[in-house]
Design an enzyme around this catalytic site. Structure first.
Site, mmCIF file in Angstrom:
data_model
loop_
_atom_site.group_PDB
_atom_site.id
_atom_site.type_symbol
_atom_site.label_atom_id
_atom_site.label_comp_id
_atom_site.label_asym_id
_atom_site.label_seq_id
_atom_site.Cartn_x
_atom_site.Cartn_y
_atom_site.Cartn_z
ATOM 1 N N GLU A 93 0.839 -1.196 0.000
ATOM 2 C CA GLU A 93 0.000 0.000 0.000
ATOM 3 C C GLU A 93 0.878 1.252 0.000
ATOM 4 O O GLU A 93 1.878 1.323 0.719
ATOM 5 C CB GLU A 93 -0.870 -0.027 1.257
ATOM 6 C CG GLU A 93 -1.700 1.198 1.514
ATOM 7 C CD GLU A 93 -2.398 1.159 2.858
ATOM 8 O OE1 GLU A 93 -3.256 2.030 3.099
ATOM 9 O OE2 GLU A 93 -2.087 0.258 3.675
ATOM 10 N N TRP A 94 0.503 2.232 -0.796
ATOM 11 C CA TRP A 94 1.198 3.511 -0.770
ATOM 12 C C TRP A 94 0.663 4.344 0.381
ATOM 13 O O TRP A 94 -0.530 4.574 0.495
ATOM 14 C CB TRP A 94 1.007 4.256 -2.087
ATOM 15 C CG TRP A 94 1.565 5.650 -2.045
ATOM 16 C CD1 TRP A 94 0.876 6.811 -1.885
ATOM 17 C CD2 TRP A 94 2.954 6.013 -2.155
ATOM 18 N NE1 TRP A 94 1.736 7.890 -1.884
ATOM 19 C CE2 TRP A 94 3.022 7.420 -2.050
ATOM 20 C CE3 TRP A 94 4.132 5.285 -2.330
ATOM 21 C CZ2 TRP A 94 4.217 8.118 -2.118
ATOM 22 C CZ3 TRP A 94 5.326 5.981 -2.407
ATOM 23 C CH2 TRP A 94 5.371 7.374 -2.301
ATOM 24 N N ASP A 197 13.443 -4.292 14.338
ATOM 25 C CA ASP A 197 14.440 -3.423 13.696
ATOM 26 C C ASP A 197 13.939 -1.984 13.750
ATOM 27 O O ASP A 197 13.908 -1.267 12.751
ATOM 28 C CB ASP A 197 14.666 -3.868 12.248
ATOM 29 C CG ASP A 197 15.855 -3.165 11.592
ATOM 30 O OD1 ASP A 197 16.653 -2.535 12.314
ATOM 31 O OD2 ASP A 197 15.977 -3.242 10.349
#
Length: 291
Positions: A93-94, A197
């Site tokens: 998804e943008w 992370d």
């Protein structure tokens, strides 16, 4: 790359014409693209030199976090497991980024604490993950110390030996430290679902100031391990930590454990980027070991 993207979009059911493909920043190791079609917008990452399961693991991590409904992540639309000579990719998804504010940072802290309240029965994970391009082998362990020592620290020690980044004194101190980790870290904290992370480049702020996590390397472990890394390279703004601790206080002795958890990520950077990370490794080793 355009053909790879077009084929993936067809598989998703988007048969509309690609109006734009724009190369954008997407990390140190992947090519990244903004893709616009008549149907929608997408974020695509690709790499010609990654193992077949590289993007599968990223998709798995994003989906696992999404299932908790604790914090936002981009939706995973598609990924592949490339054969030899093929390009690996993931289609997401943008997220239209906005400038964050103190409220966004507070939400990030609260939502991360909510994520950490999702737990497992054991420590670790059931398949390898990645940090950068380095593979992290994983197993399910009954003890957090056992997992942290054997699945995280020992492999980095071995890699450092192979890369010749462990002078004799550094290696002796690291081996000494690993031999007494059971005296320094908790054996049975709650096995929280961790991003794995989480530094400042692995979250973004979308519309209406909503924070999203990206690029996970998930595991189940001590939530203090995650918080320690957020403090390593400049730290997050104070409202993040205040909001986090309102939901999930840090454990007793956190300040004493924090350098031990940061040591893992410093060893990773030592193995990836070289001796510029040697001095901070040595300072932590000196703090916990005898001369």
């Amino acid at each position: 790359m355009k053909q790879v993207i077009q084929t993936s979009l067809y598989r998703l059911g988007d048969h509309s014409a690609i109006k734009a493909i724009q190369k954008i920043s997407g990390g140190d190791i992947n090519e990244a693209f903004y893709v616009l079609t008549h149907h929608g917008e997408y974020f695509v990452k690709g790499n010609n030199n990654v193992p077949p399961h590289f993007f599968k693991i990223e998709a798995l991590g994003l989906d696992r976090i999404a299932q908790t409904d604790a914090i936002n992540v981009p939706k995973v639309y598609d990924y592949n497991q490339p054969g030899k000579g093929e390009t690996g990719f993931i289609v997401l998804e943008w997220i239209e980024e906005e400038v964050g504010n103190s409220r966004s940072v507070e939400q990030l802290g609260t939502h991360l604490a909510n994520l950490h309240q999702h737990t497992a029965d054991h420590f670790g994970f059931d398949q390898p993950t990645f940090i950068g391009e380095l593979t992290q082998e994983n197993h399910w362990r009954d003890s957090w110390v056992e997992y942290y020592r054997d699945d995280r620290m020992q492999p980095q020690l071995q890699l450092a030996v192979e890369h010749n980044t462990l002078p004799l004194k550094r290696r002796e101190r690291l081996e000494q430290l690993l031999s007494r980790l059971d005296q320094l870290l908790p054996h049975h904290p709650s096995p929280s679902l961790l991003h794995g992370d989480l530094w400042g480049g692995n979250y973004l702020v979308g519309r209406k100031g909503v924070p999203y996590l990206i690029d996970p390397s998930i595991l189940y472990g001590d939530h203090a391990f995650e918080l320690a890394f957020t403090e390593l390279f400049g730290g997050f703004p104070p409202p993040f930590y205040a909001a986090y601790e309102e939901v999930m206080p840090l454990p007793y002795g956190y300040e004493d454990m924090k350098p031990l958890y940061q040591l893992y990520y410093l060893l990773v950077h030592l193995n990836m980027f070289g001796e510029s990370y040697g001095p901070p490794v040595d300072r932590i080793l000196a703090r916990y070991t005898e001369n």
